[in-house]
Write an enzyme that holds these catalytic residues in place. Structure first.
Site, PDB file in Angstrom:
ATOM      1  N   GLY A  85       1.067  -1.172  -0.115  1.00  0.00           N
ATOM      2  CA  GLY A  85       0.509   0.064  -0.304  1.00  0.00           C
ATOM      3  C   GLY A  85       0.714   0.764  -0.188  1.00  0.00           C
ATOM      4  O   GLY A  85       2.222   1.058  -0.068  1.00  0.00           O
ATOM      5  N   CYS A  86       0.115   2.191   0.441  1.00  0.00           N
ATOM      6  CA  CYS A  86       0.454   3.384   0.095  1.00  0.00           C
ATOM      7  C   CYS A  86       2.556   3.997   0.858  1.00  0.00           C
ATOM      8  O   CYS A  86       2.081   3.360   2.506  1.00  0.00           O
ATOM      9  CB  CYS A  86       0.136   5.093   1.075  1.00  0.00           C
ATOM     10  SG  CYS A  86       1.033   6.447   1.354  1.00  0.00           S
ATOM     11  N   PHE A  87       3.407   3.696   0.861  1.00  0.00           N
ATOM     12  CA  PHE A  87       4.303   3.947   1.406  1.00  0.00           C
ATOM     13  C   PHE A  87       4.646   5.322   2.444  1.00  0.00           C
ATOM     14  O   PHE A  87       5.522   4.929   3.493  1.00  0.00           O
ATOM     15  CB  PHE A  87       5.770   4.065  -0.033  1.00  0.00           C
ATOM     16  CG  PHE A  87       6.051   4.933  -0.881  1.00  0.00           C
ATOM     17  CD1 PHE A  87       5.496   6.294  -0.513  1.00  0.00           C
ATOM     18  CD2 PHE A  87       6.721   4.972  -1.692  1.00  0.00           C
ATOM     19  CE1 PHE A  87       5.396   7.410  -1.760  1.00  0.00           C
ATOM     20  CE2 PHE A  87       6.852   6.045  -2.997  1.00  0.00           C
ATOM     21  CZ  PHE A  87       5.940   7.046  -2.695  1.00  0.00           C
TER      22      PHE A  87
END
Length: 220
Positions: free
Chosen positions: A51-53
């Site tokens: 997912g979002c880093f």
């Protein structure tokens, strides 16, 4: 009322998406021999996409033995990916993190445990509110031992939860560091709505179920 899309159109759309994600160049990445990153000043490196880093970076940095977590891109077939290009879903890359860790303090196996404990293991092509192949879960191995650790963990989780685990398993090839404004984003932007409403709750949810002995003292 939303227009009704004919079944044939839906089928063609899904087919195009699948072809875009796993074309011949991408298949070559998936079947390549892994690249092993040597120790540097006693520090090892591991690579994960979940997912979002912004979220993943903060999660791993909460673990003892992790010196640094760097946001970037991995798993694709194009050179020099950017935030804009990876968001198209056409580069094959996913938002990923490079974990710099002390193997004398934390093992690769424990990092794999962190990885699976900090996500929805059944969500395909995304995590939480983030959807798309650029947010898919990928766990990268650098050698046969790491691959076995990952596959054994996936198998155990699938049996325990009686469900399919969404994370893909790739041979590590190359990590591309993301733009500077993405680095340490959660720490530097605590009042950003996404950080407050997604990143920090995800981090705290992970901390609540992971052994405290393995976590750093700092908490939100």
């Amino acid at each position: 009322m939303k227009p009704i899309i004919p079944l044939l159109a839906i089928t063609l759309l899904l087919s195009c998406q699948n072809t875009a994600q796993v074309n011949k160049k991408q298949q070559a990445v998936i079947t390549a021999e892994p690249v092993e990153v040597p120790l540097k000043n006693g520090m090892a490196r591991a690579y994960f996409a979940s997912g979002c880093f912004w979220c993943v970076e903060a999660i791993f940095e909460s673990v003892k033995g992790v010196e640094e977590s760097i946001s970037g891109y991995a798993g694709g077939h194009t050179e020099n990916p950017t935030y804009e290009s990876s968001n198209t879903g056409k580069t094959g890359h996913a938002e990923a993190v490079e974990i710099i860790y002390n193997p004398k303090i934390v093992s690769f196996k424990t990092l794999v445990d962190v990885y699976f404990a900090s996500q929805n293991v059944t969500q395909l092509n995304g995590q939480g509110p983030d959807h798309g192949s650029q947010y898919r879960s990928i766990i990268f191995y650098q050698n046969k031992t790491q691959k076995e650790i990952i596959l054994n963990k996936k198998k155990a989780l699938a049996k325990q939860l009686n469900t399919k685990i969404a994370a893909e398993v790739y041979p590590f090839q190359k990590f591309w560091v993301a733009e500077s404004y993405h680095q340490n984003y959660e720490r530097l932007n605590p009042n950003h709505p996404y950080i407050k409403n997604v990143s920090i709750p995800r981090l705290n949810k992970f901390k609540a179920k992971f052994p405290k002995a393995l976590l750093k003292d700092k908490s939100h």
